[in-house]
Design an enzyme around this catalytic site. Sequence first.
Site, PDB file in Angstrom:
ATOM      1  N   TRP A 178       0.844  -1.302  -0.024  1.00  0.00           N
ATOM      2  CA  TRP A 178      -0.084   0.121   0.009  1.00  0.00           C
ATOM      3  C   TRP A 178       0.805   1.156   0.093  1.00  0.00           C
ATOM      4  O   TRP A 178       0.414   2.281  -0.409  1.00  0.00           O
ATOM      5  CB  TRP A 178      -0.954  -0.010   1.251  1.00  0.00           C
ATOM      6  CG  TRP A 178      -0.371  -0.115   2.493  1.00  0.00           C
ATOM      7  CD1 TRP A 178       0.005  -1.128   3.055  1.00  0.00           C
ATOM      8  CD2 TRP A 178       0.603   0.901   3.365  1.00  0.00           C
ATOM      9  NE1 TRP A 178       0.641  -1.088   4.426  1.00  0.00           N
ATOM     10  CE2 TRP A 178       1.012   0.168   4.553  1.00  0.00           C
ATOM     11  CE3 TRP A 178       0.612   2.125   3.044  1.00  0.00           C
ATOM     12  CZ2 TRP A 178       1.720   0.725   5.530  1.00  0.00           C
ATOM     13  CZ3 TRP A 178       1.566   2.847   4.120  1.00  0.00           C
ATOM     14  CH2 TRP A 178       2.011   2.043   5.001  1.00  0.00           C
ATOM     15  N   ASN A 179       2.136   1.129   0.430  1.00  0.00           N
ATOM     16  CA  ASN A 179       3.099   2.370   0.683  1.00  0.00           C
ATOM     17  C   ASN A 179       3.185   3.137  -0.556  1.00  0.00           C
ATOM     18  O   ASN A 179       3.580   4.211  -0.634  1.00  0.00           O
ATOM     19  CB  ASN A 179       3.970   2.082   1.745  1.00  0.00           C
ATOM     20  CG  ASN A 179       5.130   1.278   1.119  1.00  0.00           C
ATOM     21  OD1 ASN A 179       4.657   0.515  -0.052  1.00  0.00           O
ATOM     22  ND2 ASN A 179       5.989   1.224   1.650  1.00  0.00           N
ATOM     23  N   LYS A 202      -2.010  -8.016  -8.257  1.00  0.00           N
ATOM     24  CA  LYS A 202      -2.977  -7.994  -6.733  1.00  0.00           C
ATOM     25  C   LYS A 202      -2.503  -6.786  -6.004  1.00  0.00           C
ATOM     26  O   LYS A 202      -1.362  -6.661  -5.392  1.00  0.00           O
ATOM     27  CB  LYS A 202      -2.777  -9.245  -5.855  1.00  0.00           C
ATOM     28  CG  LYS A 202      -4.382  -9.216  -5.113  1.00  0.00           C
ATOM     29  CD  LYS A 202      -3.807  -9.790  -3.772  1.00  0.00           C
ATOM     30  CE  LYS A 202      -2.972  -8.880  -2.732  1.00  0.00           C
ATOM     31  NZ  LYS A 202      -3.911  -7.782  -2.181  1.00  0.00           N
ATOM     32  N   PRO A 203      -3.172  -5.515  -6.058  1.00  0.00           N
ATOM     33  CA  PRO A 203      -2.664  -4.610  -5.148  1.00  0.00           C
ATOM     34  C   PRO A 203      -2.824  -4.609  -3.673  1.00  0.00           C
ATOM     35  O   PRO A 203      -4.011  -5.488  -3.546  1.00  0.00           O
ATOM     36  CB  PRO A 203      -3.526  -3.260  -5.835  1.00  0.00           C
ATOM     37  CG  PRO A 203      -4.584  -3.928  -6.448  1.00  0.00           C
ATOM     38  CD  PRO A 203      -4.213  -5.304  -7.024  1.00  0.00           C
ATOM     39  N   GLU A 278      10.861  -7.975  -3.123  1.00  0.00           N
ATOM     40  CA  GLU A 278      11.387  -6.848  -2.440  1.00  0.00           C
ATOM     41  C   GLU A 278      10.739  -6.777  -1.180  1.00  0.00           C
ATOM     42  O   GLU A 278       9.350  -6.406  -0.998  1.00  0.00           O
ATOM     43  CB  GLU A 278      10.890  -5.696  -3.367  1.00  0.00           C
ATOM     44  CG  GLU A 278      11.408  -5.917  -4.753  1.00  0.00           C
ATOM     45  CD  GLU A 278      13.009  -5.316  -4.818  1.00  0.00           C
ATOM     46  OE1 GLU A 278      13.421  -5.048  -3.818  1.00  0.00           O
ATOM     47  OE2 GLU A 278      13.591  -5.508  -5.858  1.00  0.00           O
ATOM     48  N   LEU A 279      11.361  -7.039  -0.024  1.00  0.00           N
ATOM     49  CA  LEU A 279      11.172  -7.174   1.348  1.00  0.00           C
ATOM     50  C   LEU A 279      11.166  -5.804   2.033  1.00  0.00           C
ATOM     51  O   LEU A 279      11.847  -4.832   1.566  1.00  0.00           O
ATOM     52  CB  LEU A 279      11.275  -8.405   1.783  1.00  0.00           C
ATOM     53  CG  LEU A 279      11.122  -9.718   0.834  1.00  0.00           C
ATOM     54  CD1 LEU A 279      11.749 -10.972   1.366  1.00  0.00           C
ATOM     55  CD2 LEU A 279       9.565  -9.778   0.635  1.00  0.00           C
ATOM     56  N   CYS A 312      10.236   1.352   2.797  1.00  0.00           N
ATOM     57  CA  CYS A 312      11.242   0.142   2.996  1.00  0.00           C
ATOM     58  C   CYS A 312      12.576   0.737   3.116  1.00  0.00           C
ATOM     59  O   CYS A 312      13.409   0.142   3.765  1.00  0.00           O
ATOM     60  CB  CYS A 312      10.946  -0.845   1.944  1.00  0.00           C
ATOM     61  SG  CYS A 312      11.482  -0.111   0.503  1.00  0.00           S
ATOM     62  N   GLU A 409      10.761  -2.468  11.388  1.00  0.00           N
ATOM     63  CA  GLU A 409      10.654  -1.077  10.648  1.00  0.00           C
ATOM     64  C   GLU A 409       9.668  -0.245  11.330  1.00  0.00           C
ATOM     65  O   GLU A 409       8.645  -0.710  11.989  1.00  0.00           O
ATOM     66  CB  GLU A 409       9.718  -1.678   9.521  1.00  0.00           C
ATOM     67  CG  GLU A 409      10.741  -2.382   8.424  1.00  0.00           C
ATOM     68  CD  GLU A 409      10.146  -2.628   7.158  1.00  0.00           C
ATOM     69  OE1 GLU A 409       9.093  -3.411   7.175  1.00  0.00           O
ATOM     70  OE2 GLU A 409      10.408  -2.100   6.063  1.00  0.00           O
ATOM     71  N   SER A 469      16.080   5.544  -4.951  1.00  0.00           N
ATOM     72  CA  SER A 469      15.343   5.094  -5.837  1.00  0.00           C
ATOM     73  C   SER A 469      15.491   5.843  -7.354  1.00  0.00           C
ATOM     74  O   SER A 469      15.327   6.866  -7.409  1.00  0.00           O
ATOM     75  CB  SER A 469      13.736   5.024  -5.447  1.00  0.00           C
ATOM     76  OG  SER A 469      13.829   4.609  -4.073  1.00  0.00           O
TER      77      SER A 469
HETATM   78  P1  NAP Z   1       2.309  -6.912   3.417  1.00  0.00           P
HETATM   79  O1  NAP Z   1       1.353  -6.939   4.499  1.00  0.00           O
HETATM   80  O2  NAP Z   1       3.447  -7.889   3.307  1.00  0.00           O
HETATM   81  O3  NAP Z   1       1.530  -6.838   2.003  1.00  0.00           O
HETATM   82  C1  NAP Z   1       2.037  -6.804   0.795  1.00  0.00           C
HETATM   83  C2  NAP Z   1       1.014  -7.382  -0.184  1.00  0.00           C
HETATM   84  O4  NAP Z   1       0.880  -8.899   0.027  1.00  0.00           O
HETATM   85  C3  NAP Z   1      -0.578  -7.019  -0.070  1.00  0.00           C
HETATM   86  O5  NAP Z   1      -0.942  -6.839  -1.508  1.00  0.00           O
HETATM   87  C4  NAP Z   1      -1.211  -7.882   0.668  1.00  0.00           C
HETATM   88  O6  NAP Z   1      -2.591  -7.877   0.610  1.00  0.00           O
HETATM   89  C5  NAP Z   1      -0.593  -9.203  -0.146  1.00  0.00           C
HETATM   90  N1  NAP Z   1      -0.795 -10.367   0.822  1.00  0.00           N
HETATM   91  C6  NAP Z   1      -0.774 -10.521   2.168  1.00  0.00           C
HETATM   92  N2  NAP Z   1      -1.040 -11.787   2.613  1.00  0.00           N
HETATM   93  C7  NAP Z   1      -0.899 -12.417   1.366  1.00  0.00           C
HETATM   94  C8  NAP Z   1      -0.919 -13.815   1.218  1.00  0.00           C
HETATM   95  N3  NAP Z   1      -1.017 -14.856   2.051  1.00  0.00           N
HETATM   96  N4  NAP Z   1      -0.919 -14.370  -0.133  1.00  0.00           N
HETATM   97  C9  NAP Z   1      -0.721 -13.706  -1.153  1.00  0.00           C
HETATM   98  N5  NAP Z   1      -0.754 -11.944  -1.000  1.00  0.00           N
HETATM   99  C10 NAP Z   1      -0.839 -11.544   0.459  1.00  0.00           C
HETATM  100  O7  NAP Z   1       2.993  -5.514   3.278  1.00  0.00           O
HETATM  101  P2  NAP Z   1       2.216  -4.111   3.306  1.00  0.00           P
HETATM  102  O8  NAP Z   1       2.070  -3.759   4.839  1.00  0.00           O
HETATM  103  O9  NAP Z   1       1.616  -3.878   2.036  1.00  0.00           O
HETATM  104  O10 NAP Z   1       3.611  -3.299   2.734  1.00  0.00           O
HETATM  105  C11 NAP Z   1       4.697  -2.489   3.876  1.00  0.00           C
HETATM  106  C12 NAP Z   1       5.942  -3.829   3.632  1.00  0.00           C
HETATM  107  O11 NAP Z   1       6.416  -3.719   2.590  1.00  0.00           O
HETATM  108  C13 NAP Z   1       7.019  -3.122   4.474  1.00  0.00           C
HETATM  109  O12 NAP Z   1       7.459  -4.238   5.272  1.00  0.00           O
HETATM  110  C14 NAP Z   1       8.008  -2.640   3.496  1.00  0.00           C
HETATM  111  O13 NAP Z   1       9.241  -2.543   3.907  1.00  0.00           O
HETATM  112  C15 NAP Z   1       7.713  -3.506   2.510  1.00  0.00           C
HETATM  113  N6  NAP Z   1       8.349  -2.769   1.019  1.00  0.00           N
HETATM  114  C16 NAP Z   1       9.191  -3.153   0.380  1.00  0.00           C
HETATM  115  C17 NAP Z   1       9.480  -2.484  -0.605  1.00  0.00           C
HETATM  116  C18 NAP Z   1      11.075  -3.026  -1.229  1.00  0.00           C
HETATM  117  O14 NAP Z   1      11.251  -2.497  -2.453  1.00  0.00           O
HETATM  118  N7  NAP Z   1      11.728  -3.824  -0.689  1.00  0.00           N
HETATM  119  C19 NAP Z   1       8.867  -1.445  -1.206  1.00  0.00           C
HETATM  120  C20 NAP Z   1       7.980  -0.946  -0.669  1.00  0.00           C
HETATM  121  C21 NAP Z   1       7.209  -1.746   0.488  1.00  0.00           C
HETATM  122  P3  NAP Z   1      -3.407  -7.093   1.544  1.00  0.00           P
HETATM  123  O15 NAP Z   1      -3.248  -5.626   1.408  1.00  0.00           O
HETATM  124  O16 NAP Z   1      -4.758  -7.388   1.304  1.00  0.00           O
HETATM  125  O17 NAP Z   1      -2.883  -7.613   3.022  1.00  0.00           O
END
Ligand code: NAP
Length: 505
Positions: A178-179, A202-203, A278-279, A312, A409, A469
């Site tokens: 979402w970020n 899938k957003p 990308e975590l 991130c 984080e 970035s």
């Molecule tokens: P998240 O909770 O891991 O969710 C990311 C995506 O995965 C969402 O679309 C989420 O759907 C989906 N998802 C969740 N559970 C799933 C499952 N069991 N199977 C398939 N998809 C699933 O992360 P977030 O809170 O949205 O984003 C923040 C995180 O992203 C932070 O840790 C940040 O560091 C990381 N991030 C990393 C980068 C990079 O480039 N390394 C860039 C940006 C963000 P829902 O929205 O429906 O839960």
Amino acid sequence: MSEERGLLTHEPAGSAPLLDTRSAAERAAIDSVPKGLFLGGRWRDTPATLPVLDPSTGARLCAVADATPADGLDALTAAADAQADWANTPARTRGDILMRAHRALLADTERLALIMTLEMGKPVPEARGEVAYAAEFFRWFAEEAVRLDGGYLPAPTGGSRFLVTKQPVGPSLLITPWNFPMAMGARKIAPALAAGCTCVVKPAEQTPLSMLALAAILADAGVPAGVVNVVTTADPGAVMTPIIADPRSRKLSFTGSTAIGKILLEQCARTVMRTSMELGGNAPLLVFDDADLDEAVEGALAAKMRNIGQACTAANRILVQRGIADEFAQRLAARMAVLPMGRGTEPGVVVGPLIDADAVAKVEHLVADARRRGATVRLGGTAIDGPGTFYPATLLTDVPDDAELCHTEIFGPVAAIGIFDTEDEAITRANDTPYGLVAYVFTENLRRGLRVCEALDTGMVGLNQGVVSNPAAPFGGVKESGLGREGGFTGIDEFLETKYIGVKV
Ligand code: NAP
């Protein structure tokens, strides 16, 4: 699709009604976005919907389709059916479509930025920046689409030749957070399409509108039916698990938390599916006593406050050499103290809301924990009452390494400053984390700068700069921050297989 129609099965009890306080421009921007699933070039309504909220007010902006697992598999079928034709479309034609998307995104910046601000909270100028960043991925990969390389080599033993060529990996699943609701999708869709792959996107549940708006723009730009499919859902596990298990899926590219990334890696192992991950991060920002202090303060501000700290790449641990620590903290606090907080649509606002109440609660907990362990609050430190989920710019000094926020984080506008004495100590402490996405180093000594950059266990380092970035650079992490690189010359390789053909001569 009517927002009010359908069973709002995922609406929380007592959820906010649509507010009438939204301006006509805001309403028009939200109304302009298709709300259905985008499958095989058509928008599909669903009986259930899920609400999209404005984090700055808590108001419900609208509702979007809520896919079932069957809808998800339909999206994969659409992608699989379109794969061969898209792969056989000349690279120049694919590139031309991506270039049209680039131009269309830029031309539509104001509407897209407003949509993004409303659903995610970031200030409009930052949202404009994200639209430009997203658009640039389409231009970069339009140019890369026609530059795939190959080879023709004699076998060392003689008698045959090696032909080496690259082919699209196939239907790809792209899951985004979402970020950065548009750029994280663009960073995957553009290289996938350039390489000749179709995709199911899938957003994140909280910010689907930017991706739905992007899908409509891609269709208008000439992306054929089935090449890009978008599935929104309140139950990502139920919808994505069968798609991941389906052998027609050939690639998963995920951006999100390390915890979810690990679950998905396990699922992908069952079919040995290609992955890019990308975590999460835990970026250290090191300021040496020979740094240009103005530059270091501005760099720390950018690395900390971008996206209201919800990146991130956010500077999670700021480590400053003892001799300049006080002055650095004072100067950074002075800069942070004057950043206006408010709704991202208001002029001049820099600190928008956090994404939801859980995010505020997490930041409150981390700040309380750091205080308990001896940190001093120099600025902010107390959540703001609603409506909206705001947390003020906060600066902590004397943060000990055992504070929880040094190991997780923060994802909020909290600068946590600790002190170090020697270069070796700074490197050891910076590397003392399972994450390895990015680090920042501020020093005017070139030798030290390069030495420290090489010693840091991260995929990226900002040397005297607080933002790394760039679509033309390889973005990605090591250790638990991920696998693979997005953007740059190698970004397209994530969606390509190398094939070798042995030729008898
Ligand atoms: P998240 O909770 O891991 O969710 C990311 C995506 O995965 C969402 O679309 C989420 O759907 C989906 N998802 C969740 N559970 C799933 C499952 N069991 N199977 C398939 N998809 C699933 O992360 P977030 O809170 O949205 O984003 C923040 C995180 O992203 C932070 O840790 C940040 O560091 C990381 N991030 C990393 C980068 C990079 O480039 N390394 C860039 C940006 C963000 P829902 O929205 O429906 O839960």
